[in-house]
Design an enzyme around this catalytic site. Structure first.
Site, PDB file in Angstrom:
ATOM      1  N   GLU A 112      -6.014  -6.378   3.529  1.00 31.99           N
ATOM      2  CA  GLU A 112      -5.956  -7.374   2.659  1.00 31.99           C
ATOM      3  C   GLU A 112      -6.804  -7.468   1.573  1.00 31.99           C
ATOM      4  OE1 GLU A 112      -4.790 -11.312   4.416  1.00 31.99           O
ATOM      5  OE2 GLU A 112      -3.386 -10.223   5.916  1.00 31.99           O
ATOM      6  N   THR A 146       0.777  -1.336  -0.190  1.00 33.24           N
ATOM      7  CA  THR A 146      -0.091   0.020   0.059  1.00 33.24           C
ATOM      8  C   THR A 146       0.995   1.338  -0.130  1.00 33.24           C
ATOM      9  OG1 THR A 146      -1.762  -1.233   1.187  1.00 33.24           O
ATOM     10  CG2 THR A 146      -1.866   1.037   1.378  1.00 33.24           C
TER      11      THR A 146
HETATM   12  C1  FAD Z   1      -4.194  -1.301  10.426  1.00 37.94           C
HETATM   13  C2  FAD Z   1      -3.800  -1.586   9.034  1.00 37.94           C
HETATM   14  C3  FAD Z   1      -2.632  -2.515   8.627  1.00 37.94           C
HETATM   15  C4  FAD Z   1      -2.385  -2.664   7.247  1.00 37.94           C
HETATM   16  N1  FAD Z   1      -1.484  -3.492   7.106  1.00 37.94           N
HETATM   17  C5  FAD Z   1      -1.080  -3.313   5.703  1.00 37.94           C
HETATM   18  C6  FAD Z   1       0.265  -4.057   5.330  1.00 37.94           C
HETATM   19  O1  FAD Z   1       0.932  -4.810   6.169  1.00 37.94           O
HETATM   20  N2  FAD Z   1       0.679  -4.254   4.018  1.00 37.94           N
HETATM   21  C7  FAD Z   1       0.181  -3.184   2.965  1.00 37.94           C
HETATM   22  O2  FAD Z   1       0.598  -3.334   1.943  1.00 37.94           O
HETATM   23  N3  FAD Z   1      -0.950  -2.784   3.377  1.00 37.94           N
HETATM   24  C8  FAD Z   1      -1.577  -2.593   4.655  1.00 37.94           C
HETATM   25  N4  FAD Z   1      -2.621  -1.826   5.043  1.00 37.94           N
HETATM   26  C9  FAD Z   1      -3.366  -1.178   3.812  1.00 37.94           C
HETATM   27  C10 FAD Z   1      -4.836  -1.763   3.594  1.00 37.94           C
HETATM   28  O3  FAD Z   1      -4.594  -2.862   2.700  1.00 37.94           O
HETATM   29  C11 FAD Z   1      -5.473  -0.675   2.666  1.00 37.94           C
HETATM   30  O4  FAD Z   1      -6.109   0.179   3.515  1.00 37.94           O
HETATM   31  C12 FAD Z   1      -6.679  -1.372   2.115  1.00 37.94           C
HETATM   32  O5  FAD Z   1      -6.149  -2.033   0.865  1.00 37.94           O
HETATM   33  C13 FAD Z   1      -7.708  -0.260   1.461  1.00 37.94           C
HETATM   34  O6  FAD Z   1      -6.959   0.769   0.778  1.00 37.94           O
HETATM   35  P1  FAD Z   1      -7.406   2.100   1.282  1.00 37.94           P
HETATM   36  O7  FAD Z   1      -7.336   2.166   2.850  1.00 37.94           O
HETATM   37  O8  FAD Z   1      -6.359   3.152   0.510  1.00 37.94           O
HETATM   38  O9  FAD Z   1      -8.677   2.570   0.582  1.00 37.94           O
HETATM   39  P2  FAD Z   1      -9.443   2.774  -0.538  1.00 37.94           P
HETATM   40  O10 FAD Z   1      -8.589   2.100  -1.892  1.00 37.94           O
HETATM   41  O11 FAD Z   1      -9.226   4.209  -0.782  1.00 37.94           O
HETATM   42  O12 FAD Z   1     -10.844   2.719  -0.569  1.00 37.94           O
HETATM   43  C14 FAD Z   1     -11.718   3.464   0.199  1.00 37.94           C
HETATM   44  C15 FAD Z   1     -13.103   2.834   0.088  1.00 37.94           C
HETATM   45  O13 FAD Z   1     -13.544   2.914  -1.184  1.00 37.94           O
HETATM   46  C16 FAD Z   1     -13.819   1.662  -1.747  1.00 37.94           C
HETATM   47  N5  FAD Z   1     -13.457   1.404  -3.095  1.00 37.94           N
HETATM   48  C17 FAD Z   1     -12.317   1.542  -3.753  1.00 37.94           C
HETATM   49  N6  FAD Z   1     -12.259   1.293  -4.779  1.00 37.94           N
HETATM   50  C18 FAD Z   1     -13.652   1.000  -5.140  1.00 37.94           C
HETATM   51  C19 FAD Z   1     -14.100   0.288  -6.518  1.00 37.94           C
HETATM   52  N7  FAD Z   1     -13.634   0.267  -7.558  1.00 37.94           N
HETATM   53  N8  FAD Z   1     -15.473   0.224  -6.318  1.00 37.94           N
HETATM   54  C20 FAD Z   1     -16.210   0.196  -5.350  1.00 37.94           C
HETATM   55  N9  FAD Z   1     -15.667   0.684  -4.120  1.00 37.94           N
HETATM   56  C21 FAD Z   1     -14.266   1.092  -3.919  1.00 37.94           C
HETATM   57  C22 FAD Z   1     -13.160   0.642  -0.714  1.00 37.94           C
HETATM   58  O14 FAD Z   1     -13.995  -0.741  -0.747  1.00 37.94           O
HETATM   59  C23 FAD Z   1     -13.294   1.330   0.371  1.00 37.94           C
HETATM   60  O15 FAD Z   1     -14.559   1.355   1.186  1.00 37.94           O
HETATM   61  C24 FAD Z   1      -3.056  -1.719   6.339  1.00 37.94           C
HETATM   62  C25 FAD Z   1      -4.101  -0.940   6.693  1.00 37.94           C
HETATM   63  C26 FAD Z   1      -4.623  -0.871   7.999  1.00 37.94           C
HETATM   64  C27 FAD Z   1      -5.534   0.063   8.355  1.00 37.94           C
END
Ligand code: FAD
Length: 576
Positions: free
Chosen positions: A388, A152
Site C-alpha cells: 500500500e 501491481t
Molecule cells: C504480501 C503482499 C501483498 C500485496 N498485495 C497487493 C495487492 O493486493 N494489490 C496490489 O496491487 N499490490 C499488492 N502488493 C504489491 C505491493 O503493493 C508492492 O510490493 C509495493 O507497492 C512495492 O512495489 P515493489 O515490491 O515492486 O517494490 P519496488 O517499487 O521495486 O521498490 C523496491 C525498493 O525501492 C524503493 N524505491 C522505489 N522507488 C523509489 C524512489 N523513487 N525513491 C526511493 N526509493 C524508491 C522502495 O521503497 C523499495 O524499498 C502486495 C505485495 C505483497 C508482498
C-alpha cells in the site's frame, strides 16, 4: 475557523496551526460503540482459543475453505457496506477499531477481511454508479463475492503509473490484457478492481470492475510468503477479457487518481490492524516479564525491560491517536487528508515493527521459537512497511507535497518582490501573506499557537509550537537552497518528512490528552500526561536533530560509500 477541506500538515508547513481540524479529538458514535460491543462478543465466542488452528494454517499457508465460510457467516466482509445493501455501514472510525480487534486474533484472517473492504471493493463504494452498487454490494456484503485490488505488475510496483496492462475499446466493450502480481485475496476473489492503461484523451489509466466469470480471467498458485502466510496472494492474469463499458469504475482516464484515493481512504483500516498487534504484544510482554525470573528476580523488575515496555505504551497510545484522527477526517468527509493518511501509515507500521521487535526480545530465546506467537507476529507485520505504498515512497510524497505548497508561495513571493522593485510603494501594499508569515516566523512575532490544547499541557504544547515554527522555516530554507533539485535530493526530503510525521503525531497526542483531561479531569489522566511528556520530549529531540542536519550532515560521504558498494557489488574489506 479552518476550512474543512484544509490539510493540517500542509497548513503547518506554511506556518499555520489549523487546530480546528484536529480538535476536538474524534469519538466513536454511541450507537456504533454498542454495535461493536455486540460484534466483539460474537468474535470472542467464535475465535477465542483457536490459536493452535491459526498457527497450523500459518504453517500450511492457507485458510481452509470452511473457515472462509465462517468468516462470511460472521459478517467479516460486510463492515463498511451501507445497510441498504446488506452491510453494517460502519464509519472509518468503527471499521478501524474492528480491524484492531481481528488483528489480535490472527493477522492472515484480518488482512483477508481488510483487503476486501479497505482496497478490494472500496473503489466501488467511492466511485461506483447506483447500478454498479446495486448489482455488486449485496454479494460483496454477504461474502458471496470476495474483492481484491489489482494494481501491481512485474515491472510496476512503487512506480504504479508505469503499469502495462492494457484495455482497448472494441465496440461497447473494453478488451483487457495484462498480468497483476502479489494480489491479496486474488485466489478467493470473484470481484477484481483492476487498473489498466487505456491511453485515452481523458487520461492514461482507467479503473475497471472485472468478475471471475468473465472469460480470460485466471489466477496463479498461492505464493509462499514470509508472513501473512495463510492469506491468499496470487498472480491474476487477463487474456482478452471483454469488459462491458458499464463496468468502468469512475471516469475513463482517471484510474490513477482513483487508485490513490482508494489507498488513502483505506489507511485507517491498516492502522487499526497495527494497533491490534501492538496491544496484543503489550499484553503478552507484560505477562512474560512478570512470569520469567532470572538472577533471582522476575525480569519485569529490570530497568531495561521497563524501558522497552514504557516505550511500547507510548508508541501504541500515539499510534491510536494518529489513526483515530485520520479516521475522523475520513468520517467528516475531509477532502484533503492524503498527507495525514500517509503519515498515519508510516507511523503506525513503524511503531508496530519496533513494538514487536522489543516484545520478541523480552521473550528471549522463546520468542524465536514457533511455539510462541512472537516470531509469527514479527513475520506477519513486516509487509506493512512495504505494501500500500512503501514507507520510503510515502515519505517522499509527504515531504514533496509540503514543498510543492511552499514552492508555489515562493513563486508568489518572487512575483511580489519583482513588483516591489518596479513600483516600490504599490508593491509594498500588496506584500503577500506568505512574506508576512515568513517575517513573523523569523522574528517570532505573531508565532502560530495552539489555543485549544489544555492549559496544563503548556510545556508539551510549547515543544510543538517551537518545532512547528522551525518546520515552516526548514521547508522554506530547503527550497531556497536546492530549488527544483530538491526532488532528486532524498536525504533532506526524508528529514522534512520525518519532522512532519513526528509533528503530526505530537499534535494528535496533544488533542487526545486534551480530550481525556476535559472528560476525566487532571487527576485521572496522570498516565496520559506522562505519555505526552515522554512523546513530546522524543519528538522535540528528533525534530531538532533533523533541522540541524540541513547544513551539517554526512550525506555526501554516505552517497560515496553507497556508490563504492554498488560499483563493487559488495563490501570492500576483509581481515583475511
Ligand atoms: C504480501 C503482499 C501483498 C500485496 N498485495 C497487493 C495487492 O493486493 N494489490 C496490489 O496491487 N499490490 C499488492 N502488493 C504489491 C505491493 O503493493 C508492492 O510490493 C509495493 O507497492 C512495492 O512495489 P515493489 O515490491 O515492486 O517494490 P519496488 O517499487 O521495486 O521498490 C523496491 C525498493 O525501492 C524503493 N524505491 C522505489 N522507488 C523509489 C524512489 N523513487 N525513491 C526511493 N526509493 C524508491 C522502495 O521503497 C523499495 O524499498 C502486495 C505485495 C505483497 C508482498
Amino acid at each position: 475557523m479552518s476550512k474543512p477541506n484544509e490539510s493540517f500538515m500542509r497548513s503547518l508547513c506554511m506556518g499555520k496551526i489549523a487546530e480546528d481540524i484536529i480538535f476536538p479529538f474524534p469519538k466513536m458514535k454511541a450507537e456504533e460503540q454498542e454495535t461493536l460491543k455486540t460484534v466483539f462478543s460474537s468474535f470472542s465466542s467464535w475465535l477465542k482459543g483457536r490459536d493452535t488452528e491459526f498457527r497450523l494454517w500459518d504453517k500450511k499457508g492457507e485458510l481452509p475453505k470452511e473457515f472462509i465460510q465462517e468468516m462470511k457467516d460472521f459478517g467479516l466482509f460486510s463492515f463498511i457496506i451501507p445497510e441498504e445493501h446488506g452491510g453494517l455501514g460502519l464509519s472509518a472510525t468503527a471499521y478501524s477499531r474492528i480491524l484492531q480487534e481481528l488483528s489480535r486474533y490472527d493477522s492472515s484472517m484480518a488482512i483477508t477481511a481488510g483487503a476486501h473492504s479497505s482496497i478490494g471493493m472500496k473503489g466501488l463504494l467511492l466511485f461506483g454508479t447506483v447500478e454498479q452498487k446495486e448489482k455488486y454490494l449485496p454479494k460483496l456484503s454477504s461474502g458471496e463475492m470476495i474483492a481484491c485490488f489489482c494494481l501491481t505488475e512485474p515491472s510496476a510496483g512503487s512506480d504504479a503509473a508505469g503499469i502495462k496492462s492494457k484495455a482497448v475499446k472494441e465496440g461497447d466493450a473494453w478488451v483487457l490484457n495484462g498480468e497483476k502480481i502479489w494480489i491479496t485475496n486474488g485466489g478467493l476473489a470473484d470481484f477484481f478492481t483492476v487498473f489498466a492503461r487505456t491511453d485515452t484523451p481523458e487520461g492514461q489509466i482507467t479503473a475497471f470492475i472485472v468478475t471471475r466469470d468473465m472469460a480470460g480471467v485466471s489466477t496463479g498458485p498461492h505464493e509462499d510468503k514470509m508472513g501473512l502466510r495463510a492469506s491468499s496472494t496470487v498472480t491474476v492474469s487477463f487474456e482478452n477479457v471483454r469488459i462491458p463499458a458499464e463496468n468502468v469504475l469512475g471516469e475513463v482516464g482517471k484510474g490513477f487518481k482513483i487508485a490513490m484515493k482508494i489507498l488513502n481512504s483505506g489507511r485507517s483500516g491498516l492502522g487499526g490492524g497495527c494497533i491490534g498487534g501492538m496491544k496484543k504484544a503489550i499484553a503478552l510482554s507484560t505477562q512474560q516479564a512478570k512470569s520469567r525470573s532470572q538472577f533471582g528476580k522476575t525480569i519485569s523488575e529490570f530497568g531495561l525491560i521497563k524501558q522497552k515496555l514504557g516505550h511500547m505504551v507510548v508508541d501504541c497510545y500515539a499510534t491510536e491517536a494518529v489513526v483515530s484522527i485520520v479516521a475522523g477526517l475520513v468520517d467528516q468527509g475531509s477532502e484533503d487528508y492524503a498527507v495525514e493518511a500517509a503519515i498515519s501509515k508510516v507511523f503506525a507500521t513503524e511503531c508496530l515493527w519496533r513494538t514487536l521487535d522489543e516484545a520478541l526480545q523480552i521473550a528471549g530465546g522463546g520468542g524465536y521459537m514457533t511455539e510462541l506467537p512472537y516470531e509469527r507476529m514479527v513475520r506477519d507485520s513486516r509487509i506493512n512497511r512495504i505494501y500500500e505504498g512503501t514507507n520510503d515512497i510515502l515519505r517522499l510524497f509527504i515531504a514533496l507535497t509540503a514543498m510543492h505548497d511552499v514552492g508555489a508561495q515562493l513563486k508568489e513571493l518572487a512575483a511580489t518582490v519583482g513588483s516591489v522593485f518596479q513600483e516600490p510603494i504599490k508593491g509594498f501594499g500588496i506584500f503577500s501573506d506568505y512574506a508576512k508569515k515568513q517575517m513573523s516566523l523569523t522574528t517570532g512575532i505573531g508565532k502560530a499557537t495552539f489555543t485549544k490544547a489544555h492549559p496544563s499541557l503548556k510545556k508539551e504544547t510549547a515543544v510543538f509550537e517551537e518545532c512547528a515554527k522551525g518546520l515552516a522555516v526548514f521547508a522554506d530554507r530547503l527550497l531556497r537552497k536546492h530549488g527544483k533539485k530538491i526532488v532528486e535530493l532524498q536525504f533532506p526530503t526524508r528529514r522534512l518528512a520525518d519532522a512532519m510525521i513526528d509533528l503530526f503525531a505530537l499534535a494528535c497526542v496533544i488533542s487526545r490528552v486534551t480530550s481525556a483531561i476535559d472528560e476525566k479531569g487532571l487527576e485521572k489522566t496522570v498516565k496520559e500526561r506522562e505519555i505526552l511528556h515522554v512523546f513530546s520530549g522524543q519528538v522535540g529531540r528528533r525534530v531538532r536533530s533533523n533541522f540541524g542536519k540541513i547544513d551539517d550532515n554526512d550525506d555526501q560521504e554516505i552517497i560515496s560509500l553507497a556508490n563504492h558498494a554498488l560499483e563493487l557489488e559488495g563490501f570492500a574489506w576483509d581481515n583475511l
